[in-house]
Design an enzyme around this catalytic site. Structure first.
Site, PDB file in Angstrom:
ATOM      1  N   HIS A 119      19.170  81.981 -23.787  1.00 54.14           N
ATOM      2  CA  HIS A 119      19.779  81.296 -22.632  1.00 54.14           C
ATOM      3  C   HIS A 119      21.300  81.465 -22.758  1.00 54.14           C
ATOM      4  CE1 HIS A 119      20.169  78.699 -19.276  1.00 54.14           C
ATOM      5  NE2 HIS A 119      19.956  77.519 -19.824  1.00 54.14           N
ATOM      6  N   HIS A 138      16.798  89.518 -15.971  1.00 51.10           N
ATOM      7  CA  HIS A 138      16.906  88.078 -15.692  1.00 51.10           C
ATOM      8  C   HIS A 138      15.534  87.565 -15.299  1.00 51.10           C
ATOM      9  CE1 HIS A 138      18.111  84.296 -13.768  1.00 51.10           C
ATOM     10  NE2 HIS A 138      19.215  84.399 -14.482  1.00 51.10           N
ATOM     11  N   ASP A 160      25.987  87.600 -18.019  1.00 50.63           N
ATOM     12  CA  ASP A 160      26.521  87.729 -19.377  1.00 50.63           C
ATOM     13  C   ASP A 160      26.971  89.151 -19.717  1.00 50.63           C
ATOM     14  OD1 ASP A 160      25.828  85.048 -19.930  1.00 50.63           O
ATOM     15  OD2 ASP A 160      23.773  85.654 -20.369  1.00 50.63           O
TER      16      ASP A 160
HETATM   17  C1  MLT Z   1      21.685  81.738 -15.433  1.00 47.52           C
HETATM   18  O1  MLT Z   1      22.750  81.187 -15.139  1.00 47.52           O
HETATM   19  O2  MLT Z   1      21.442  82.929 -15.194  1.00 47.52           O
HETATM   20  C2  MLT Z   1      20.676  80.920 -16.098  1.00 47.52           C
HETATM   21  O3  MLT Z   1      20.989  79.658 -16.428  1.00 47.52           O
HETATM   22  C3  MLT Z   1      19.425  81.497 -16.529  1.00 47.52           C
HETATM   23  C4  MLT Z   1      18.378  81.135 -15.510  1.00 47.52           C
HETATM   24  O4  MLT Z   1      18.677  81.042 -14.326  1.00 47.52           O
HETATM   25  O5  MLT Z   1      17.226  80.961 -15.926  1.00 47.52           O
END
Ligand code: MLT
Length: 385
Positions: free
Chosen positions: A227, A268, A323
């Protein structure tokens, strides 16, 4: 009005033990995640918000509308009046072990604030937490990195400008850092109702634990490498690639995949296209650190990894996520220790999580709130070993 009895999702045995992936379990009033278009906050695509003041977007999540000038000034004044983390919380940080991860420090700080300064009112504690988080996180950076004592907030400054002032990063170009963190903060604020940290925070709060304890649960979830801690691992991965030559990068990616290693920053759980937050970050990188060698590597990865991953049968999303390049930009802006990247994510995500906790506790079901979370787990044949 849609039929309340119409099935939204049919659960079969093959859905069990899959991490609730895609199960509808509730509603979210702050943000929505579209697999192709990415996240929007109260209906605004995040790209339309990325250049606004942090306080305007916080107001949007809490009040469900962008503030006009008068409202923004009043909201700023409210946050400013709350600011000023109790000194004993900052003193406590000085007693923590350096080997603790900054996220562990953040959880300790939240725990101390909960013990000493909670009001017990979710809405009040939500706002206090949002106002205190920048000072708490800046103090964690300074004390744990050995940069010196915490720097007092400057009430004249906006939230991000103040945060950069309180960070006092040795040798950094504060102008560039402000530019980056203004965008970073808005991009990371919220991501629908089901991301792990938000889900966990709401689950803890559903047992009527206070805002601080609920947020500690949320931050523990965010700390996981699958995460929020992925942003730290992404920079380490880009550093490991070590070249922006497309042929070399492709060789690296193929070798990593052959060794069953992860290509950090790609894919994702929900998205099925390039994350618009990544698109915004790449464009910002072209403006603030176009010649940075690691940024060039990240750009080559954006081309090469997508091409290589797209050719793989089991990959449902070969595209960069938020990220993929955020750590590279932080590094180029003077925050070179990737251990701290997840607390920056947490600093921002606290807003979305706290706003959703307030909704679940005080607003949903005509103000009665969502009951305690209690999903069903099917008992397996329980043979003794
Ligand atoms: C994100 O910001 O991408 C997340 O917190 C991961 C997600 O959406 O599961």
């Amino acid at each position: 009005m849609s039929d309340p009895d119409a099935p939204l999702f049919t659960v079969t045995r093959k859905h069990l033990n899959t991490g609730l992936r895609g199960y509808p379990v509730g509603t979210c009033r702050t943000s929505a995640v579209d697999p192709d278009r990415g996240v929007s906050y109260i209906g605004y695509p995040v790209a339309d918000l990325a250049d606004l003041e942090a306080e305007a977007v916080i107001h949007l999540l809490l009040e469900r509308r962008l503030p006009n000038e008068v409202e923004l000034a009043a909201f700023r004044a409210d946050l400013r009046a709350r600011a000023g983390v109790p000194a004993k919380a900052l003193d406590m940080l000085g007693t923590l072990p350096r080997e603790g991860h900054p996220m562990e420090w953040l959880m300790a700080g939240l725990n101390f604030l909960g013990m000493t300064a909670k009001t017990g009112d979710y809405a009040e504690d939500c706002r206090n937490l949002i106002a205190w988080a920048p000072e708490l996180v800046a103090a964690i950076f300074r004390i744990r990195s050995g940069w010196g004592a915490p720097i007092a907030p400057d009430p004249e400054l906006g939230l991000i400008e103040n945060f950069v002032h309180m960070l006092g990063v040795p040798g950094a170009d504060d102008g560039r850092l402000v530019r980056l963190l203004r965008v970073f903060y808005i991009l990371h604020m919220d991501h629908g109702g089901g991301n792990l940290s938000t889900f966990v925070g709401k689950a803890v709060a559903s047992g009527h634990a206070d805002m601080y304890s609920s947020m500690i649960g949320a931050m523990a979830a965010l700390y996981g490498p699958l995460h929020g801690r992925a942003n730290q691992d992404c920079l380490d991965f880009v550093r490991k690639v070590g070249t922006s030559d497309p042929v070399e990068v492709e060789r690296f990616v193929r070798e990593a995949l052959a060794n069953k290693e992860k290509i950090y920053g790609f894919g994702h759980a929900v998205l099925r296209a390039e994350d618009p937050r990544a698109t915004i970050e790449y464009a910002l990188g072209e403006q603030i650190c176009a010649d940075d060698p690691l940024f060039r590597t990240a750009l080559t990865l954006r081309e090469v990894a997508v091409r290589v991953l797209s050719g793989m049968e089991k990959v449902s999303n070969p595209y960069p996520n938020v990220d993929a390049v955020s750590g590279t930009l932080l590094n180029a802006s003077g925050l070179t220790d990737s251990n701290y990247y997840t607390v920056l994510f947490g600093l921002s995500r606290i807003t979305g999580i706290a706003a959703q906790i307030v909704d679940e506790r005080l607003r949903f079901r005509d103000g009665k709130g969502v009951p305690i979370y209690r999903p069903k787990f099917i008992a397996e044949a329980q043979e003794r070993s």
